[in-house]
Write a protein that holds these residues in place. Structure first.
Motif, short mmCIF file in Angstrom:
data_model
loop_
_atom_site.label_atom_id
_atom_site.label_comp_id
_atom_site.label_asym_id
_atom_site.label_seq_id
_atom_site.Cartn_x
_atom_site.Cartn_y
_atom_site.Cartn_z
N CYS A 4 2.63 1.79 -3.57
CA CYS A 4 1.71 2.36 -4.57
C CYS A 4 1.45 3.84 -4.30
CB CYS A 4 0.40 1.57 -4.57
SG CYS A 4 0.57 -0.14 -5.13
N LEU A 5 1.27 4.19 -3.04
CA LEU A 5 1.05 5.59 -2.68
C LEU A 5 2.26 6.45 -3.05
CD1 LEU A 5 -0.70 7.71 -1.16
CD2 LEU A 5 0.48 7.02 0.94
N SER A 49 -2.82 -4.43 -3.79
CA SER A 49 -2.90 -3.02 -3.38
C SER A 49 -2.81 -2.15 -4.62
CB SER A 49 -1.76 -2.69 -2.41
OG SER A 49 -1.87 -1.37 -1.95
N TYR A 66 -3.25 2.37 -5.95
CA TYR A 66 -3.50 3.77 -5.57
C TYR A 66 -3.38 4.63 -6.83
CZ TYR A 66 -3.26 8.21 -3.11
OH TYR A 66 -3.54 9.48 -2.66
N TRP A 119 -0.24 -0.27 -9.07
CA TRP A 119 -0.80 -1.40 -8.33
C TRP A 119 0.19 -2.55 -8.27
CZ3 TRP A 119 -1.91 -6.21 -10.60
CH2 TRP A 119 -1.85 -6.25 -12.01
N ILE A 177 -8.41 3.71 -10.44
CA ILE A 177 -8.26 2.36 -9.86
C ILE A 177 -9.50 1.51 -10.14
CG2 ILE A 177 -6.65 3.08 -8.07
CD1 ILE A 177 -8.98 3.14 -6.11
N ALA A 211 0.83 -1.21 0.00
CA ALA A 211 0.00 0.00 0.00
C ALA A 211 0.87 1.26 0.00
CB ALA A 211 -0.95 -0.02 1.21
N MET A 267 -1.26 6.10 -11.75
CA MET A 267 -1.80 4.98 -10.96
C MET A 267 -0.74 3.89 -10.87
SD MET A 267 -3.53 1.82 -10.75
CE MET A 267 -4.34 1.36 -12.28
N ARG A 319 2.38 9.74 -5.55
CA ARG A 319 2.62 11.05 -4.93
C ARG A 319 4.00 11.61 -5.26
NH1 ARG A 319 0.13 10.93 1.24
NH2 ARG A 319 -2.10 10.85 0.64
#
Length: 817
Positions: free
Chosen positions: A359-360, A387, A389, A372, A393, A356, A370, A364
């Motif tokens: 991916c974030l 997961s 982000y 995953w 998505i 998680a 995107m 960012r």
């Protein structure tokens, strides 16, 4: 002034190129010439100073030469004056001075400091002596040196030396006449006035004056030669110094002119003065690449012209830099994403949390739209999204991705990357035929490029890391390298998670086993343990039973991670051997067994016996499993047995066994060094009376006091032994009959002093028999036999005495037997 910023035609550039090639060599040549002139100027100055010194040396030599010739003239005159003064006055001081002048001139006595300035005829009485004494108080006299030798040392020419030698020889001949006149005075001038008149006449007649003239004439001729020679040398040195002075001035003027020429060439090379060049450099240095630098025809190929060209190139480079800033910013974002990924790997404790966060961070910090991460389900061969982000998505809802190459869902970037174990870069998502099955979904969210990178665990592909961008060709080579590194870091984290899970399981099993082992070992005497020596040299006790409290007086938990406290308890004398034995066992994997001491916190010393078996660990360390027991009581028992075997139980003195060892060693040393050795048999006179009257307890105390008094009277290398009862044996190495006599007298004298035992004051005397090696025997048996015979004779003679063994004693003893 005409300014120009465009490029010159070929012909003009060629001409200015020639000018540039001419100016540069001229400038460089002038700089080298300046250095050369500076060197020549310095050399000329050094030579000029040397020439000035030569003038001074020539003048000094001239003065010294004249002084030496004048000293010969003055010595001759002083001799005449002293001889005449003596014939007139008859005072002995003038004759003494006359002799001193001759001795100084011939180098027989030291010269006074002011010898060249003395006027001997002006001194009266003891004034010359006072003057010389005062001069010697100021400084030491000059060393003796004959006048002619000093002239040779002053480099007089052969002709000059020949003249001065003639003068000196004639002066020496004249001294015979002067000595004859002074002899007349000595013969009795006081009683016979005619003798005095004849002596005076000898030193005043025309023949004497002619002799003096013959002395002075060579001196005058030599002086003229010396003046001519030294004057020529001084004039030559002065002429050389004058010439060098003009050379020095000429070089200085040439240097100034060359500096002016060099400054002119430098101005042409710079294209202006230093202020304008500095202003232009400052302008470029401040980042002003747009303000035009005016250059006229005369300034072509100058520093200012080159600065103008540099400004144009920097302007072009600035445009290129701005063109690359976008790319650099993108790389910076990806580096930030990679950094965040590494931090997440450190912080996260499980894969779901890590996925998680990855991916974030990719969205960012990495600028992706995107991202995953999916895992492969081994049973179905399908990819499951774990997961995700970013924007779109919903694209992943119900997505079908397979590993089967025969299915359309297995022919996309993800399936290809998982099957080939190679990253797949889709630079044009909408037009790439391999992603045709997902064109519709991709168009809905505006993706234009994608990437799929396989993830590994234990060298097996287990998942995929997919990223999407809204730009075509977003994944160039630098971006691909960074994303590949990120995928490798994620794979490393997956491997660590798996390893940590296995380690936690193993640790739980180990904890359970240790708990059972602790329960068992708590009832075992001593300490059961595991000791580990790490590859870096550190050590610890992964397991230690509760017996650690009795062995090292430490808690097991204190040694679990560091064994330093246990090693601190080991006796300093034993610690190096303990460490060496551990290293030896680790190197050979041989069983470890060692006895050593530990110091308890209360100050007591405890003996331990350690035994264990080693085994090599996968990381190169060594693990021992074994036990340590307390053998203090066993050691004390062994020490007591050893004490009783070699020492008298009452006095603590060596017994007969230990005495024989010492005697053998002493005899070997005496034989090797050819020295003597004395053996004394000593009895306490009437000791039985003490036992009978006062009891054995008092008798034993008396024996102990006697032994202590003996020990206070002998040397450390001597051996005193108690043979039983009141009998003592004393071995004295390096001791002949005289030394033995002194020792025996000293013992008897000291034992005449009473012993105070309790409330009793006891008087005990000694009887001593002495045998000396090698005269009285070559081994202990013969020496002891003869010492016993001598002891018997000492008792016969009334006790409180000593006797040396003699041959007569042996004969008497044999007769009695």
């Amino acid at each position: 002034m005409i300014t120009c910023t465009h490029r010159q035609p070929l012909e003009t550039g060629h001409v200015h190129g020639m000018n540039k090639r001419l100016i540069r060599p001229n400038f460089s040549r002038n700089i080298w010439l300046i250095f050369v002139l500076y060197g020549l100027l310095a050399a000329a100055f050094v030579v000029y100073v040397d020439a000035e010194k030569t003038i001074g040396q020539a003048n000094d030599q001239r003065l010294q030469s004249l002084q030496l010739t004048d000293e010969l003239r003055q010595a001759s005159n002083d001799l005449t004056r002293m001889a005449r003064a003596y014939t007139i006055t008859g005072k002995p001081v003038f004759k003494k001075i006359y002799q001193e002048i001759l001795a100084i001139r011939d180098g027989q006595i030291p010269r006074p400091i002011n010898h060249g300035d003395m006027f001997w005829d002006l001194f009266l009485g003891d004034e010359p002596e006072k003057s010389r004494a005062k001069s010697q108080e100021i400084s030491a006299p000059l060393p003796p040196a004959a006048l002619l030798d000093r002239m040779r040392a002053a480099q007089f020419t052969p002709q000059e030396l020949n003249l001065l030698t003639q003068s000196k020889q004639k002066s020496d001949a004249l001294t015979a006449l002067e000595y004859r006149a002074m002899a007349m005075i000595d013969q009795g001038a006081n009683t016979d006035p005619s003798l005095k008149l004849r002596a005076i006449e000898l030193l005043q007649n025309p023949a004497y004056y002619h002799a003096k003239a013959r002395i002075m004439r060579p001196i005058h001729e030599a002086t003229e030669l010396i003046l001519a020679r030294t004057t020529q040398r001084v004039q030559t040195a002065e002429q050389t110094a004058l010439q060098l002075r003009w050379v020095f001035i000429a070089l200085g003027i040439a240097l100034i002119l060359l500096w002016l020429r060099t400054y002119y060439i430098l101005a042409r090379l710079l294209g202006g003065n230093l202020d304008s060049v500095y202003h232009t450099i400052s302008q470029i240095g401040q980042g002003d690449f747009k303000t035009t630098i005016p250059i006229n025809t005369a300034q072509k190929n100058s520093v200012l012209d080159w600065l103008s060209q540099t400004q144009n190139r920097l302007a072009a480079l600035d445009e290129t830099r701005q063109a690359h800033e976008t790319k650099i910013n993108r790389m910076t974002r990806l580096y930030a994403a990679l950094s965040q990924c590494n931090q997440a790997i450190v912080r996260c404790t499980n894969r779901e949390e890590l996925f998680a966060q990855i991916c974030l961070d990719a969205v960012r910090f990495g600028g992706m739209k995107m991202a995953w991460i999916g895992e492969v389900e081994p049973e179905t061969g399908q990819v499951r999204v774990v997961s995700a982000y970013g924007a779109g998505i919903e694209y992943l809802e119900g997505i079908d991705i397979s590993l089967d190459p025969n299915k359309p869902s297995g022919q996309g970037p993800t399936g290809i990357a998982l099957r080939t174990d190679t990253a797949y870069w889709c630079q044009d998502f909408i037009h790439d035929p391999r992603v045709a099955a997902w064109h519709e979904r991709g168009a809905q969210v505006g993706w234009k490029s994608s990437a799929a990178l396989p993830l590994h665990r234990d060298a097996h592909v287990v998942g995929v890391f997919s990223l999407y961008s809204n730009e075509c060709n977003a994944f160039d080579e630098p971006v691909q390298n960074l994303l590949t590194e990120m995928a490798m870091d994620i794979s490393f984290a997956l491997h660590n998670f798996a390893r940590e899970t296995a380690r936690a399981k193993t640790e739980a099993q180990r904890t359970a086993i240790l708990a059972r082992l602790e329960k068992i070992t708590s009832h075992v005497p001593g300490m059961v343990y595991e000791f580990r020596l790490n590859p870096d040299g550190s050590s610890c006790f992964p397991f230690a039973s509760t017996g650690t409290r009795n062995i090292y007086h430490l808690e097991p938990a204190q040694l679990e991670h560091d064994a330093a406290l246990a090693f601190d308890r080991i006796h300093p004398d034993d610690l190096p051997r303990v460490r060496a034995s551990i290293q030896k066992s680790a190197a050979s994997l041989a069983p470890w067994r060692h006895e050593y001491r530990v110091a308890n916190p209360n100050g007591a010393t405890q003996w331990l016996l350690g035994q264990s078996l080693p085994e090599r660990e996968p990381d190169g360390g060594t693990l021992w499993t074994g036990f340590i027991t307390d053998i203090t009581q066993q050691k004390e028992t062994e020490a007591r047995i050893a004490q009783l075997a070699h020492f008298d139980a009452l006095t603590g003195l060596p017994n007969r066994i230990l005495l024989l060892e010492h005697v053998d060693y002493a005899l070997v040393s005496a034989q090797r060094d050819t020295t003597s050795l004395s053996l004394m048999f000593i009895d306490l006179d009437h000791f039985k009376n003490v036992n009978d009257a006062l009891g054995h307890a008092i008798g034993d105390e008396l024996l102990v006091s006697a032994a202590n008094r003996f020990l206070g009277l002998i040397r450390p290398q001597d051996t005193l032994s108690r043979q039983g009862g009141d009998e003592f044996t004393l071995i004295i190495p390096e001791c002949n009959a005289d030394s033995a006599t002194r020792m025996a007298n000293r013992l008897i004298e000291q034992f005449n002093q009473p012993f105070v035992i309790g409330h009793h004051e006891l008087n005990i005397t000694l009887s001593i028999g002495i045998a000396v090696y090698p005269d009285d025997g070559g081994d202990f048996d013969s020496l002891s036999k003869h010492a016993d015979i001598a002891l018997y004779r000492a008792k016969e003679s009334g006790r409180n005495d000593f006797r040396f063994f003699t041959t007569e004693m042996q004969i008497h003893s044999d007769r009695v037997m």
